[in-house]
Write an enzyme that holds these catalytic residues in place. Sequence first.
Site, PDB file in Angstrom:
ATOM      1  CG  HIS A 124      -1.932   0.981   1.365  1.00 55.31           C
ATOM      2  ND1 HIS A 124      -1.703   2.268   1.767  1.00 55.31           N
ATOM      3  CD2 HIS A 124      -3.270   0.882   1.138  1.00 55.31           C
ATOM      4  CE1 HIS A 124      -2.845   2.930   1.786  1.00 55.31           C
ATOM      5  NE2 HIS A 124      -3.818   2.121   1.403  1.00 55.31           N
ATOM      6  CG  ASP A 201       0.494  -2.389   6.092  1.00 51.11           C
ATOM      7  OD1 ASP A 201      -0.478  -2.596   6.838  1.00 51.11           O
ATOM      8  OD2 ASP A 201       0.415  -1.759   5.021  1.00 51.11           O
ATOM      9  CD  GLN A 204      -6.941  -4.566   3.903  1.00 52.19           C
ATOM     10  OE1 GLN A 204      -7.853  -5.331   4.210  1.00 52.19           O
ATOM     11  NE2 GLN A 204      -7.156  -3.301   3.606  1.00 52.19           N
ATOM     12  CE  LYS A 227      -7.407  -0.319   6.126  1.00 50.43           C
ATOM     13  NZ  LYS A 227      -8.082   0.061   4.877  1.00 50.43           N
ATOM     14  CB  CYS A 365      -3.688   3.253  -1.685  1.00 55.45           C
ATOM     15  SG  CYS A 365      -4.977   4.452  -1.424  1.00 55.45           S
TER      16      CYS A 365
HETATM   17  N1  PMP Z   1      -1.815  -0.750   4.570  1.00 59.83           N
HETATM   18  C1  PMP Z   1      -2.756  -1.495   3.989  1.00 59.83           C
HETATM   19  C2  PMP Z   1      -2.396  -2.862   3.508  1.00 59.83           C
HETATM   20  C3  PMP Z   1      -4.051  -0.995   3.885  1.00 59.83           C
HETATM   21  O1  PMP Z   1      -5.005  -1.740   3.307  1.00 59.83           O
HETATM   22  C4  PMP Z   1      -4.348   0.292   4.369  1.00 59.83           C
HETATM   23  C5  PMP Z   1      -5.748   0.887   4.257  1.00 59.83           C
HETATM   24  N2  PMP Z   1      -6.313   0.805   2.971  1.00 59.83           N
HETATM   25  C6  PMP Z   1      -3.323   1.023   4.946  1.00 59.83           C
HETATM   26  C7  PMP Z   1      -2.083   0.473   5.042  1.00 59.83           C
HETATM   27  C8  PMP Z   1      -3.551   2.403   5.486  1.00 59.83           C
HETATM   28  O2  PMP Z   1      -4.413   2.356   6.576  1.00 59.83           O
HETATM   29  P1  PMP Z   1      -5.041   3.696   7.144  1.00 59.83           P
HETATM   30  O3  PMP Z   1      -5.611   4.432   5.978  1.00 59.83           O
HETATM   31  O4  PMP Z   1      -6.097   3.218   8.087  1.00 59.83           O
HETATM   32  O5  PMP Z   1      -3.947   4.433   7.825  1.00 59.83           O
END
Ligand code: PMP
Length: 407
Positions: A124, A201, A204, A227, A365
């Site tokens: 991401h 990270d 997910q 999430k 993203c």
């Molecule tokens: N890493 C991953 C794998 C994600 O899916 C996301 C959220 N789409 C993020 C980081 C960022 O999370 P947040 O927007 O809650 O900070």
Amino acid sequence: RGAFDVERVRAEFPILARPVRGKPLAYLDSAATAQKPRAVIDAVRRYYEEDNANVHRGVHLLSERATRLYDGARVKVARFLGASDPHEVVFVRGTTEAVNLVAQTFGRQRVGPGDEILVTELEHHSNIVPWQLLCQEKGATLRAAPVSDAGDLDVEALDRMIGPRTRLVAVAHVSNALGTVNPVAEIVARAHAKGVPVLVDGAQAVPHLAVDLPALGADFYAFSGHKLYGPTGIGVLWGRKALLDALPPWQGGGDMILSVSFEKTTFNAVPHRFEAGTPNIAGAVGLAAAIDWLSAVGLEAAAAHEDALIAHALDALREVPGIRLIGTPRRRAGVISFLPGDVHPHDAGTILDRHGVAVRAGHHCAQPLMRRMGVAATVRASFAAYSTRADVDALVRGLHAVREVFA
Ligand code: PMP
């Protein structure tokens, strides 16, 4: 606790009973953010109605209560991750802030000119851009380990890329765009064999996999509450105590200090050193409620339900003419990405929305990953404990409608 009963689970989510565009809602966008069970909504409301005060300062009863709830949430998160010490849990806004915190403390302290940060092609943007900013500032290099055509990380290649200048490996536990589950324990073992720490990270991963930090062996682990059926604006950075203790402060302000004068400030112990200012107390309370809720439902039972549903959805999608799956990873959690024939994913998403089907369409993203997979965007259907076969059926019906519109 009985067998997993998805209708009972669904009944706990008020929003799922509300029609969207006059249709029953098929919410297949839980990877963007999960819906909230009543237990979480009630916990946040109850906190504001009964306990609200600032933490760590007041001498009065409500402040004591708010502090107890906030610190209790920290203990709950530690237990949820299998961590033994709640002081290793830093409350942040979310995964993004957690990664930025590590980049700007660990990174600033340990990364210099010519050093390398190693990420992967399936990250991401929030696990890419903070490292890129750091590398620009320090004259360091950002490298990315490759993924296969199927969307699996090439662990051998990653291993070969860990060299004497590598200061950190930063890797997603689960890909938000393809659903790939990375073999984190193996990646950590390989990095540690070369003395390199690993940030994971887990954004997910936490809703779908029981995270056991001692078994994973990672040095930092980040996730977002929203999430995990919790509120937005609260997330977690877990870090090894010895590592966190050695890091400089990040943001300055109240609560992160021991003493302040104009000549010199001494800093509070971990985790308070990294929590400047009034924290998201209600968010932490809601996150604790989400963890309790998921534990009561049974994370593993929910995950088994989701896996069965995803297998069904993959079969059903293969029956829809023109659908091309993007990513067929060896192990998948939570997410299916696909192309709806030659229809643009955004157009498909808009038509699906008219049928009450909420999906995400775009680059998720993860533009470098899209580029690697040879696509500009995909449609992503993502699943949670409350997802049903009816949701999948609505998606398939909607995709037939997309075909008709563009025929
Ligand atoms: N890493 C991953 C794998 C994600 O899916 C996301 C959220 N789409 C993020 C980081 C960022 O999370 P947040 O927007 O809650 O900070």
